[in-house]
Design a protein around this motif. Structure first.
Motif, PDB file in Angstrom:
ATOM      1  N   PHE A  41      11.933   3.174 -16.707  1.00 31.28           N
ATOM      2  CA  PHE A  41      10.551   3.270 -16.233  1.00 31.28           C
ATOM      3  C   PHE A  41      10.363   2.402 -14.986  1.00 31.28           C
ATOM      4  O   PHE A  41       9.509   1.526 -14.943  1.00 31.28           O
ATOM      5  N   ASN A  42      11.174   2.677 -13.961  1.00 34.19           N
ATOM      6  CA  ASN A  42      11.068   1.907 -12.711  1.00 34.19           C
ATOM      7  C   ASN A  42       9.694   2.038 -12.066  1.00 34.19           C
ATOM      8  O   ASN A  42       9.223   1.122 -11.399  1.00 34.19           O
ATOM      9  N   ARG A  43       9.074   3.203 -12.232  1.00 39.87           N
ATOM     10  CA  ARG A  43       7.719   3.422 -11.732  1.00 39.87           C
ATOM     11  C   ARG A  43       6.844   3.837 -12.905  1.00 39.87           C
ATOM     12  O   ARG A  43       6.172   4.865 -12.895  1.00 39.87           O
ATOM     13  N   GLY A  44       6.856   2.985 -13.907  1.00 41.83           N
ATOM     14  CA  GLY A  44       6.099   3.236 -15.120  1.00 41.83           C
ATOM     15  C   GLY A  44       4.767   2.505 -15.109  1.00 41.83           C
ATOM     16  O   GLY A  44       4.112   2.394 -14.074  1.00 41.83           O
ATOM     17  N   PHE A  45       4.379   1.992 -16.253  1.00 43.24           N
ATOM     18  CA  PHE A  45       3.093   1.290 -16.361  1.00 43.24           C
ATOM     19  C   PHE A  45       3.056   0.085 -15.435  1.00 43.24           C
ATOM     20  O   PHE A  45       2.021  -0.211 -14.828  1.00 43.24           O
ATOM     21  N   THR A  57       9.090   0.679  -5.429  1.00 44.00           N
ATOM     22  CA  THR A  57       8.217   1.686  -4.834  1.00 44.00           C
ATOM     23  C   THR A  57       8.974   3.005  -4.710  1.00 44.00           C
ATOM     24  O   THR A  57      10.183   3.074  -4.963  1.00 44.00           O
ATOM     25  N   THR A  58       8.267   4.037  -4.279  1.00 46.96           N
ATOM     26  CA  THR A  58       8.930   5.324  -4.067  1.00 46.96           C
ATOM     27  C   THR A  58       9.863   5.279  -2.849  1.00 46.96           C
ATOM     28  O   THR A  58      10.621   6.227  -2.617  1.00 46.96           O
ATOM     29  N   TYR A  59       9.791   4.188  -2.081  1.00 49.65           N
ATOM     30  CA  TYR A  59      10.717   3.995  -0.965  1.00 49.65           C
ATOM     31  C   TYR A  59      11.763   2.928  -1.306  1.00 49.65           C
ATOM     32  O   TYR A  59      12.441   2.402  -0.440  1.00 49.65           O
ATOM     33  N   LYS A  60      11.869   2.612  -2.602  1.00 52.36           N
ATOM     34  CA  LYS A  60      12.876   1.709  -3.162  1.00 52.36           C
ATOM     35  C   LYS A  60      12.695   0.237  -2.762  1.00 52.36           C
ATOM     36  O   LYS A  60      13.645  -0.543  -2.836  1.00 52.36           O
ATOM     37  N   MET A  69       0.813  -1.218   0.000  1.00 49.10           N
ATOM     38  CA  MET A  69       0.000   0.000   0.000  1.00 49.10           C
ATOM     39  C   MET A  69       0.850   1.273   0.000  1.00 49.10           C
ATOM     40  O   MET A  69       0.340   2.371   0.183  1.00 49.10           O
ATOM     41  N   CYS A  70       2.137   1.119  -0.226  1.00 51.78           N
ATOM     42  CA  CYS A  70       3.078   2.231  -0.143  1.00 51.78           C
ATOM     43  C   CYS A  70       2.688   3.395  -1.051  1.00 51.78           C
ATOM     44  O   CYS A  70       2.750   4.560  -0.649  1.00 51.78           O
ATOM     45  N   ASP A  71       2.273   3.118  -2.277  1.00 50.92           N
ATOM     46  CA  ASP A  71       1.981   4.155  -3.261  1.00 50.92           C
ATOM     47  C   ASP A  71       0.550   4.119  -3.774  1.00 50.92           C
ATOM     48  O   ASP A  71       0.215   4.810  -4.734  1.00 50.92           O
ATOM     49  N   THR A  81       9.976  11.713  -0.813  1.00 49.35           N
ATOM     50  CA  THR A  81      11.005  10.698  -0.606  1.00 49.35           C
ATOM     51  C   THR A  81      12.176  10.959  -1.553  1.00 49.35           C
ATOM     52  O   THR A  81      12.134  11.856  -2.401  1.00 49.35           O
ATOM     53  N   SER A  82      13.196  10.129  -1.450  1.00 47.98           N
ATOM     54  CA  SER A  82      14.378  10.283  -2.312  1.00 47.98           C
ATOM     55  C   SER A  82      14.051  10.033  -3.780  1.00 47.98           C
ATOM     56  O   SER A  82      14.817  10.411  -4.668  1.00 47.98           O
ATOM     57  N   GLU A  83      12.917   9.398  -4.044  1.00 53.64           N
ATOM     58  CA  GLU A  83      12.501   9.126  -5.417  1.00 53.64           C
ATOM     59  C   GLU A  83      11.622  10.241  -5.992  1.00 53.64           C
ATOM     60  O   GLU A  83      11.200  10.164  -7.135  1.00 53.64           O
ATOM     61  N   HIS A  84      11.337  11.255  -5.200  1.00 58.66           N
ATOM     62  CA  HIS A  84      10.514  12.379  -5.652  1.00 58.66           C
ATOM     63  C   HIS A  84      11.377  13.588  -6.001  1.00 58.66           C
ATOM     64  O   HIS A  84      12.571  13.622  -5.718  1.00 58.66           O
TER      65      HIS A  84
END
Length: 271
Positions: free
Chosen positions: A92-96, A101-104, A36-38, A160-163
């Motif tokens: 595209f790690n967070r693509g389709f 996750t955004t927390y890796k 449920m992270c994202d 987060t670090s991914e944002h």
């Protein structure tokens, strides 16, 4: 706050679904804190009472965004997510299909076959977007020259670090219009005013500019005006456990009703 006349406004919620399709077995068995992270958990719960009361159409999905993300397009994949894809690994790690996750947290252990990719497109992406297009067409068939669309999401309270904004504390609401491209600026101003008047602190185009939904549907030259609206999760849930805070959530529901009614009541001034 009854809906006295038909107003060309619709809402989409593409990321509140939690159902895992059989084509994505790698998601089954993950701890809830990761799964449920994202996900925009509870966004439908926060918006639906107001949408029903005001008779505003809603399009949402039951499917989990990690399997197929409706705010992306099927081409947003790479060789990490789909076997043989021409896009380089990691693009595209967070693509389709979400790889991390955004927390890796690692999600996808290995790329899926093109056949599975197509099945997920057919199962998740196509029905949702056909429903959105149908709502636009319904309003067009009724003679409306302008159609207004809110794409509702949620966001972590801190980047987060991914944002784009790692470590930044975020506003209650972030309104995005693809850097001014997806709607009449008067619609953007109206939506910001609605959420501010409802009691939210509102940011604009930071850290979100809008996603593929705003790109696909926001065409002011055609009379199609789309905005992305992100809500800070700390307003209504425990971000660590992903559990709802009922008293706070009820306050948010009331504010959402106020904001949507404000928008609906004032749209005629920009139609």
């Amino acid at each position: 706050m009854s809906a006295n006349e038909n107003i060309p406004l619709l809402v989409t919620i593409p990321h509140s679904g939690e159902k895992i399709p059989s084509q994505a077995p790698w998601l089954k068995g993950l701890p809830e804190e990761i799964l449920m992270c994202d996900v925009d958990r509870y966004v439908d719960f926060l918006y639906e009472p107001a949408l029903q009361k005001l008779k505003i159409p809603l399009v949402k999905t039951e499917w989990h965004r990690y399997a197929a993300d409706l705010n992306r397009i099927p081409e947003d994949v790479d060789s990490t997510s789909v076997i043989g894809n021409k896009n380089p690994a990691g693009s595209f790690n967070r693509g389709f299909h979400w790889v991390i996750t955004t927390y890796k947290h690692q999600l996808l252990p290995e790329p899926m076959s093109p056949e599975i990719h197509k099945e997920l497109v057919d199962l998740v992406y196509t029905p949702f977007h056909e429903s959105v297009k149908k709502q636009f067409q319904n309003y067009s068939d009724q003679g409306f020259k302008k159609i207004f669309h809110i794409d509702a999401h949620s966001m972590p309270s801190v980047g987060t670090s991914e944002h784009r904004d790692p470590g930044e504390i975020r506003a209650d609401i972030v309104v995005s219009d693809s850097k001014g491209k997806s709607c009449d600026p008067r619609f953007k101003d109206l939506v910001i005013a609605a959420y501010v008047t409802a009691g939210f602190k509102v940011g604009y185009n930071w850290p979100y500019f809008g996603g593929r939904v705003t790109e696909q549907y926001g065409h002011p030259s055609k009379g199609h005006h789309t905005l992305q609206v992100e809500m800070n999760r700390s307003l209504y849930m425990d971000e660590k456990t992903k559990k709802l805070k009922p008293e706070e959530a009820k306050k948010v529901q009331d504010k959402v009703l106020f904001a949507l009614n404000y928008i609906r009541s004032n749209l005629m001034h920009i139609m």
